[in-house]
Write a protein that holds these residues in place. Sequence first.
Motif, PDB file in Angstrom:
ATOM      1  N   ALA A 102       0.829  -1.322  -0.047  1.00  0.00           N
ATOM      2  CA  ALA A 102       0.094   0.046  -0.004  1.00  0.00           C
ATOM      3  C   ALA A 102       1.001   1.282  -0.050  1.00  0.00           C
ATOM      4  CB  ALA A 102      -1.060  -0.116   1.191  1.00  0.00           C
ATOM      5  N   ILE A 103       0.283   2.302  -0.646  1.00  0.00           N
ATOM      6  CA  ILE A 103       1.091   3.571  -0.843  1.00  0.00           C
ATOM      7  C   ILE A 103       0.071   4.709   0.072  1.00  0.00           C
ATOM      8  CG2 ILE A 103       2.062   5.300  -2.272  1.00  0.00           C
ATOM      9  CD1 ILE A 103       2.216   3.188  -4.377  1.00  0.00           C
ATOM     10  N   GLU A 104       0.978   5.127   0.902  1.00  0.00           N
ATOM     11  CA  GLU A 104       0.016   6.369   1.841  1.00  0.00           C
ATOM     12  C   GLU A 104      -0.273   7.679   0.806  1.00  0.00           C
ATOM     13  OE1 GLU A 104       0.224   8.704   5.901  1.00  0.00           O
ATOM     14  OE2 GLU A 104       1.854   7.481   5.163  1.00  0.00           O
ATOM     15  N   VAL A 105      -1.322   8.157   0.891  1.00  0.00           N
ATOM     16  CA  VAL A 105      -1.752   9.311   0.062  1.00  0.00           C
ATOM     17  C   VAL A 105      -1.824  10.503   0.904  1.00  0.00           C
ATOM     18  CG1 VAL A 105      -3.077  10.534  -1.642  1.00  0.00           C
ATOM     19  CG2 VAL A 105      -2.598   8.065  -1.719  1.00  0.00           C
ATOM     20  N   VAL A 106      -0.983  11.588   0.978  1.00  0.00           N
ATOM     21  CA  VAL A 106      -0.958  12.698   1.791  1.00  0.00           C
ATOM     22  C   VAL A 106      -1.168  13.986   0.931  1.00  0.00           C
ATOM     23  CG1 VAL A 106       0.446  14.067   3.738  1.00  0.00           C
ATOM     24  CG2 VAL A 106       0.764  11.315   3.626  1.00  0.00           C
ATOM     25  N   THR A 107      -2.051  14.828   1.578  1.00  0.00           N
ATOM     26  CA  THR A 107      -2.327  16.029   0.873  1.00  0.00           C
ATOM     27  C   THR A 107      -1.377  17.154   1.302  1.00  0.00           C
ATOM     28  OG1 THR A 107      -4.199  16.573   2.272  1.00  0.00           O
ATOM     29  CG2 THR A 107      -4.684  15.398   0.493  1.00  0.00           C
ATOM     30  N   VAL A 108      -1.023  17.882   0.381  1.00  0.00           N
ATOM     31  CA  VAL A 108      -0.308  19.211   0.660  1.00  0.00           C
ATOM     32  C   VAL A 108      -1.302  20.408   0.413  1.00  0.00           C
ATOM     33  CG1 VAL A 108       1.425  20.634  -0.067  1.00  0.00           C
ATOM     34  CG2 VAL A 108       1.683  18.180  -0.234  1.00  0.00           C
ATOM     35  N   ALA A 109      -1.296  21.163   1.313  1.00  0.00           N
ATOM     36  CA  ALA A 109      -2.171  22.350   1.092  1.00  0.00           C
ATOM     37  C   ALA A 109      -1.949  23.327   0.017  1.00  0.00           C
ATOM     38  CB  ALA A 109      -1.901  22.999   2.768  1.00  0.00           C
ATOM     39  N   ALA A 110      -2.914  24.244  -0.201  1.00  0.00           N
ATOM     40  CA  ALA A 110      -2.852  25.169  -1.310  1.00  0.00           C
ATOM     41  C   ALA A 110      -2.755  26.531  -0.499  1.00  0.00           C
ATOM     42  CB  ALA A 110      -4.173  25.168  -2.074  1.00  0.00           C
ATOM     43  N   ASP A 111      -1.789  27.408  -1.263  1.00  0.00           N
ATOM     44  CA  ASP A 111      -1.782  28.802  -0.665  1.00  0.00           C
ATOM     45  C   ASP A 111      -3.339  29.431  -1.152  1.00  0.00           C
ATOM     46  OD1 ASP A 111      -1.527  31.413  -0.711  1.00  0.00           O
ATOM     47  OD2 ASP A 111       0.226  31.402  -1.966  1.00  0.00           O
ATOM     48  N   PRO A 112      -3.876  29.786  -0.213  1.00  0.00           N
ATOM     49  CA  PRO A 112      -5.372  30.359  -0.449  1.00  0.00           C
ATOM     50  C   PRO A 112      -5.338  31.577  -1.320  1.00  0.00           C
ATOM     51  CG  PRO A 112      -4.617  30.749   1.816  1.00  0.00           C
ATOM     52  CD  PRO A 112      -3.467  29.827   1.320  1.00  0.00           C
ATOM     53  N   THR A 113      -4.432  32.387  -1.456  1.00  0.00           N
ATOM     54  CA  THR A 113      -4.476  33.569  -2.067  1.00  0.00           C
ATOM     55  C   THR A 113      -4.231  33.011  -3.768  1.00  0.00           C
ATOM     56  OG1 THR A 113      -1.825  33.851  -2.006  1.00  0.00           O
ATOM     57  CG2 THR A 113      -3.325  34.853  -0.327  1.00  0.00           C
ATOM     58  N   ASP A 126       1.124  24.984  -1.367  1.00  0.00           N
ATOM     59  CA  ASP A 126       1.993  25.833  -0.271  1.00  0.00           C
ATOM     60  C   ASP A 126       3.270  25.157  -0.081  1.00  0.00           C
ATOM     61  OD1 ASP A 126       2.951  26.558   2.189  1.00  0.00           O
ATOM     62  OD2 ASP A 126       0.737  26.537   3.011  1.00  0.00           O
ATOM     63  N   ILE A 127       4.262  26.050  -0.262  1.00  0.00           N
ATOM     64  CA  ILE A 127       5.559  25.399  -0.533  1.00  0.00           C
ATOM     65  C   ILE A 127       6.136  25.045   1.010  1.00  0.00           C
ATOM     66  CG2 ILE A 127       7.927  25.905  -0.968  1.00  0.00           C
ATOM     67  CD1 ILE A 127       6.531  25.378  -3.583  1.00  0.00           C
ATOM     68  N   GLY A 128       5.564  25.827   1.969  1.00  0.00           N
ATOM     69  CA  GLY A 128       5.877  25.685   3.242  1.00  0.00           C
ATOM     70  C   GLY A 128       5.436  24.258   3.712  1.00  0.00           C
ATOM     71  N   ASP A 129       3.769  23.986   3.481  1.00  0.00           N
ATOM     72  CA  ASP A 129       3.498  22.844   3.820  1.00  0.00           C
ATOM     73  C   ASP A 129       4.246  21.536   2.993  1.00  0.00           C
ATOM     74  OD1 ASP A 129       1.553  21.367   5.429  1.00  0.00           O
ATOM     75  OD2 ASP A 129       0.396  20.930   3.493  1.00  0.00           O
ATOM     76  N   LEU A 130       4.567  21.560   1.868  1.00  0.00           N
ATOM     77  CA  LEU A 130       5.181  20.813   0.990  1.00  0.00           C
ATOM     78  C   LEU A 130       6.531  20.406   1.930  1.00  0.00           C
ATOM     79  CD1 LEU A 130       5.599  19.316  -1.470  1.00  0.00           C
ATOM     80  CD2 LEU A 130       6.747  20.939  -2.540  1.00  0.00           C
ATOM     81  N   THR A 174       3.206  28.235 -11.099  1.00  0.00           N
ATOM     82  CA  THR A 174       4.443  29.038 -11.219  1.00  0.00           C
ATOM     83  C   THR A 174       5.673  28.575 -10.363  1.00  0.00           C
ATOM     84  OG1 THR A 174       3.880  30.746  -9.721  1.00  0.00           O
ATOM     85  CG2 THR A 174       3.340  31.131 -11.892  1.00  0.00           C
ATOM     86  N   GLY A 175       5.518  27.650  -9.240  1.00  0.00           N
ATOM     87  CA  GLY A 175       6.329  27.213  -8.601  1.00  0.00           C
ATOM     88  C   GLY A 175       6.960  25.759  -8.934  1.00  0.00           C
ATOM     89  N   ALA A 176       6.596  25.410 -10.165  1.00  0.00           N
ATOM     90  CA  ALA A 176       6.757  24.175 -10.627  1.00  0.00           C
ATOM     91  C   ALA A 176       8.302  23.479 -10.360  1.00  0.00           C
ATOM     92  CB  ALA A 176       6.366  23.764 -12.068  1.00  0.00           C
ATOM     93  N   ALA A 177       9.164  24.537 -10.697  1.00  0.00           N
ATOM     94  CA  ALA A 177      10.674  24.176 -10.732  1.00  0.00           C
ATOM     95  C   ALA A 177      10.934  23.937  -9.361  1.00  0.00           C
ATOM     96  CB  ALA A 177      11.575  25.236 -11.532  1.00  0.00           C
ATOM     97  N   GLU A 178      10.617  24.793  -8.665  1.00  0.00           N
ATOM     98  CA  GLU A 178      10.972  24.870  -7.022  1.00  0.00           C
ATOM     99  C   GLU A 178      10.475  23.417  -6.571  1.00  0.00           C
ATOM    100  OE1 GLU A 178      12.490  26.561  -5.340  1.00  0.00           O
ATOM    101  OE2 GLU A 178      11.715  26.800  -3.130  1.00  0.00           O
ATOM    102  N   ILE A 179       9.230  23.314  -6.910  1.00  0.00           N
ATOM    103  CA  ILE A 179       8.656  22.034  -6.236  1.00  0.00           C
ATOM    104  C   ILE A 179       9.648  20.914  -6.734  1.00  0.00           C
ATOM    105  CG2 ILE A 179       6.562  20.395  -6.401  1.00  0.00           C
ATOM    106  CD1 ILE A 179       4.872  22.736  -6.986  1.00  0.00           C
ATOM    107  N   ALA A 180      10.063  20.586  -7.979  1.00  0.00           N
ATOM    108  CA  ALA A 180      10.574  19.728  -8.432  1.00  0.00           C
ATOM    109  C   ALA A 180      12.046  19.549  -7.808  1.00  0.00           C
ATOM    110  CB  ALA A 180      10.870  19.680 -10.031  1.00  0.00           C
ATOM    111  N   ARG A 181      12.578  20.841  -7.678  1.00  0.00           N
ATOM    112  CA  ARG A 181      13.946  20.893  -6.852  1.00  0.00           C
ATOM    113  C   ARG A 181      13.837  20.475  -5.442  1.00  0.00           C
ATOM    114  NH1 ARG A 181      16.751  23.838  -3.636  1.00  0.00           N
ATOM    115  NH2 ARG A 181      15.031  25.340  -3.240  1.00  0.00           N
ATOM    116  N   LEU A 182      12.777  20.642  -4.788  1.00  0.00           N
ATOM    117  CA  LEU A 182      12.591  20.283  -3.413  1.00  0.00           C
ATOM    118  C   LEU A 182      12.508  18.676  -3.421  1.00  0.00           C
ATOM    119  CD1 LEU A 182      10.186  23.012  -2.004  1.00  0.00           C
ATOM    120  CD2 LEU A 182      12.768  22.579  -1.355  1.00  0.00           C
ATOM    121  N   ALA A 183      11.537  18.078  -4.201  1.00  0.00           N
ATOM    122  CA  ALA A 183      11.355  16.797  -4.333  1.00  0.00           C
ATOM    123  C   ALA A 183      12.789  15.915  -4.324  1.00  0.00           C
ATOM    124  CB  ALA A 183      10.269  16.281  -5.395  1.00  0.00           C
ATOM    125  N   ARG A 184      13.561  16.629  -5.520  1.00  0.00           N
ATOM    126  CA  ARG A 184      14.531  15.947  -5.930  1.00  0.00           C
ATOM    127  C   ARG A 184      15.718  15.922  -4.515  1.00  0.00           C
ATOM    128  NH1 ARG A 184      16.338  16.618 -11.587  1.00  0.00           N
ATOM    129  NH2 ARG A 184      14.315  15.361 -11.676  1.00  0.00           N
TER     130      ARG A 184
END
Lengths: 467, 519
Positions: free
Chosen positions: A190-201, A206-210, A234-244
Amino acid sequence: MASQMRAHPWMANSAPGVLEAMLAEIGAKSVAEVFEQVPQDHFRKAPLDLPPALTSEVELRRDLVTKLKKNQDCEANLSFLGAGVWQHHVPAIVDEIVGRTEFATNVWGSYQSDHGRNQAWFEFSSQLGALLNLDVVQLPVYSWGCAIGHAMRMSARMTGRAKVLVPALSDPERLSVIRTYCQPREMEGAIEVVTVAADPTSGRLDIGDLKAKLGDDVAAVYFENPAYLGTIETGAAEIARLARADGAETIVGVDPASLGVLTAPGDYGADIVTGPVQPLGVHMHCGGGAGGFIASRDEERYVRAYNGFLVSVVETQEPGQLGFGLACAHQNSYGMRENGNDWTGNSTYLWAIAGAVYMSLLGPEGFRELGTLIVSRARYAAKLLGEVPGVRVVWPDTTFKEFVVNFDGTGKTVAEVNDALRAKGIFGGKDISGEDNGLGQSALYCVTEIHTAADIRRLADTLREVL
Amino acid sequence: MTRLPEFRAAKWDEPVVMEMGRPGGRGQHFPAPEPEVTEAVGAALIPAAMARQDRPELPEITEFEAQRHYLHLSQMTLGMMGVSLFGTCTMKYNSKTAEFATLRPELAEVHPYQHPDTLQGVLEIMHDFDGILRSLSGMDQFIFQAGGGADAAYTMACVARAYWQDRGMLGQRTEMVTSMQAHPCNPATAAAAGFKVVNLPLEENGYPSLEALKAAVSEKTALIMINNPDDMGIYNPEIKEWVKAAKEVGALCFYDHANFNGVMGKLSARELGFDACMFMLHKTFGAPKAGGGPAVGAFGCTDDLAAYLPTPVVVKSGGRYLLDEDRPKSAGKVREFWGNVPQVVKAYAWARAMGAEGIQLGSDISVVANNYMDKRLGEIPGLARSNPQVGQHRMEMTRWSLGPLAEETGVGTVDFANRMADYGIDPWWMSHEPWIVAEPFTPEAGELWSKEDIDLWIDVVAKICEEARSDPDMVKSAPHNQPIAQVKGDAFEDPAKWAMTWRAWKRKRAGSDAARGAA
């Protein structure tokens, strides 16, 4: 066989005497004799209770068309529904080609005898690869949600980890499929599915929650661009960098109709890319136009993790000639049964041909024009709707073709608004008020190249009228 | 022997579309946004960080060139336009009447999230077709969400998961039991759903023994998944006892009805004791398979399992058709939306056009025709029927072996299939993995093909057997009049050579050219 039937137009051997001739050749006295393996007490007792046969084309057509005409459709009405199936223009040539009986056939064939179909499949992958800036594209699986599910399972196999991060503002339809693929926690693997919050604005991740949820136990981060609620990430590259940085794979979902104007995911660090095939020349078909692609870089660890059919170009025995066949076929369920990667089977390969024709018709300029037209008209729609009293567009300037329209200020529910619009021949956006997104009475509106400025004004004017 | 027709496949030397066209060529225009749109929202609407800078490397061709190119590719696709007796895929005529009906805007331009009031026609068809499948199977409820037969098997595994979860026994019921010759999708989907797979070996009579099944099932068994008849054309006469034994330990029983064509209207999954079954609408029910989907695995089950079905379920209430999403115990969706709806409509059309009598006759013809084929194939030296000790008439298809001919001539089943295409006959289907018969092939005549078609097919087989003896190299290097020669398969497993896109091909070819240049 003592059937009193006329020979059936779809059964050559129902002509008088043929069955008897074959039985005589076999040396069997009756049809019952050839069923000798089936014990008598296995034959059904309940008689078949089916509606009367319509063996004539004239009756069959009448029945089908009479029933289908009870539907209301998005040509006779003005529809703003999207969310996984979108109303796009389908070029006539696409319909002609996918209707070719050689392609719509039941047969699988061989690399040589069905060369044309295999080439069309390769051209789907090649053209989509050019839009994504990625080197490997698998033939499409059942749907976008299924593509995401397989991609997540790929990432778990590749990393040996068992957790994936997904946006809290995910499409519930796709998320349900993802949860099915990731399995209940009691199951092995099984793979656990965890949600990451959205920036409400902005609706973006939400990069902090990520950052808080990333770690060395995360197999993959998934996000969409544009996202379920239409926002451009617009934060796509940042998300990928953090994941890597944490050893996780970055899985992205993209709308191929956006790729003439949006950056190719291969250029901002996506490892595995998924998306819907339906925008590439497939009618909505009441949801039956769904199909989902999976793509990645051309690295062996990715290629060896795919579940389905990878079509490769290869040389043939004739110098200079090219042919096409399945690469790494042994790793799927046909080759390894329960030890293969997930499973595969009949999928949505006809839509790969639709996509190949569609992309070849548009070319680079067509995709640029399409994307420009869609984003322009969608923003125009958002602007006009935002000017309707009581109506608010939640993230007005960050979207591609879909956007969230809030009706809290009108005192009406989305269901009431949509009922009133429907009475005027307009299908309002998808009601997302029950989706636990904190967005109140909101609807997801979709505007594409088929909506003219006049259509959009008609929507805004009608809303003023009914609210 | 009858004279075999001469055949030459179309050969266009068609370039890959990525090589076609000219800079600036166009196949499709879109209008510029209206002036009032641009005035209202301006240009540069994509955030700079996400605005595409490069130009996708797509072909730049005219509309006609795209049409001609893909028509050429269709012409270079044999696609059962000769005779195809491709076993397990159940070749049928795919009605254009039904196809054209589904292309009307009343279905093609319909969105699944429309208000149910605007969907009454399509819901009525799905509901009526559900009724037809209920009658054919004895089950209580069908859904169409699964995108193929394998996906319906996956649906079963997910429904079983929800069933055991509801009983708090998911950690205990961990196993799925099947036969080693069941379609690979059964073990593969059960494994992907998290179950441990127990494969039963085959006995001499062609199916696993009842004793082996009884030994395999226990309080750990979540479900069994089984087809019957199998791809050898052998019917397991102990299937009722199988179901009884599985149910005695509480396991769920799933009937994979992939091979329904020989028993349509004759067997009822429910009467045999099964809890659930699936039908392949893109095979048995006359919807086109389209070279690999869109397809539908119609999944049906008893009322006891209906609570766990993926939603939505089409229901009728007070004269109206509705989409029931309110199933708190649902296993969750296996795919978005309600399924490949046009294929469901085509399957409904098939069932209506056939009627009860036509469906019964169809299975009669399928089984008689296969036995006619068996008789004639048995007269050709070099061919052997699988499970020779099973002397009874087979069902709608038979697994055969080219083993004797291969030993004699070196011509194997793959070579043979390639040569068939030279006569305009679709290459035969061999077997799923594992190959338990040497050099297998598996023809299925179904109710579509005429006796003359079947005779032609067998005559071609006999002819190629002669060729294998007189000129084996010619057969092994076949095909000789297809659009292309045999592909070189070594690249398919070689990371340095495989190329799943034109981008990859160009990169690897440039690399090998450079290497050659350096050497």
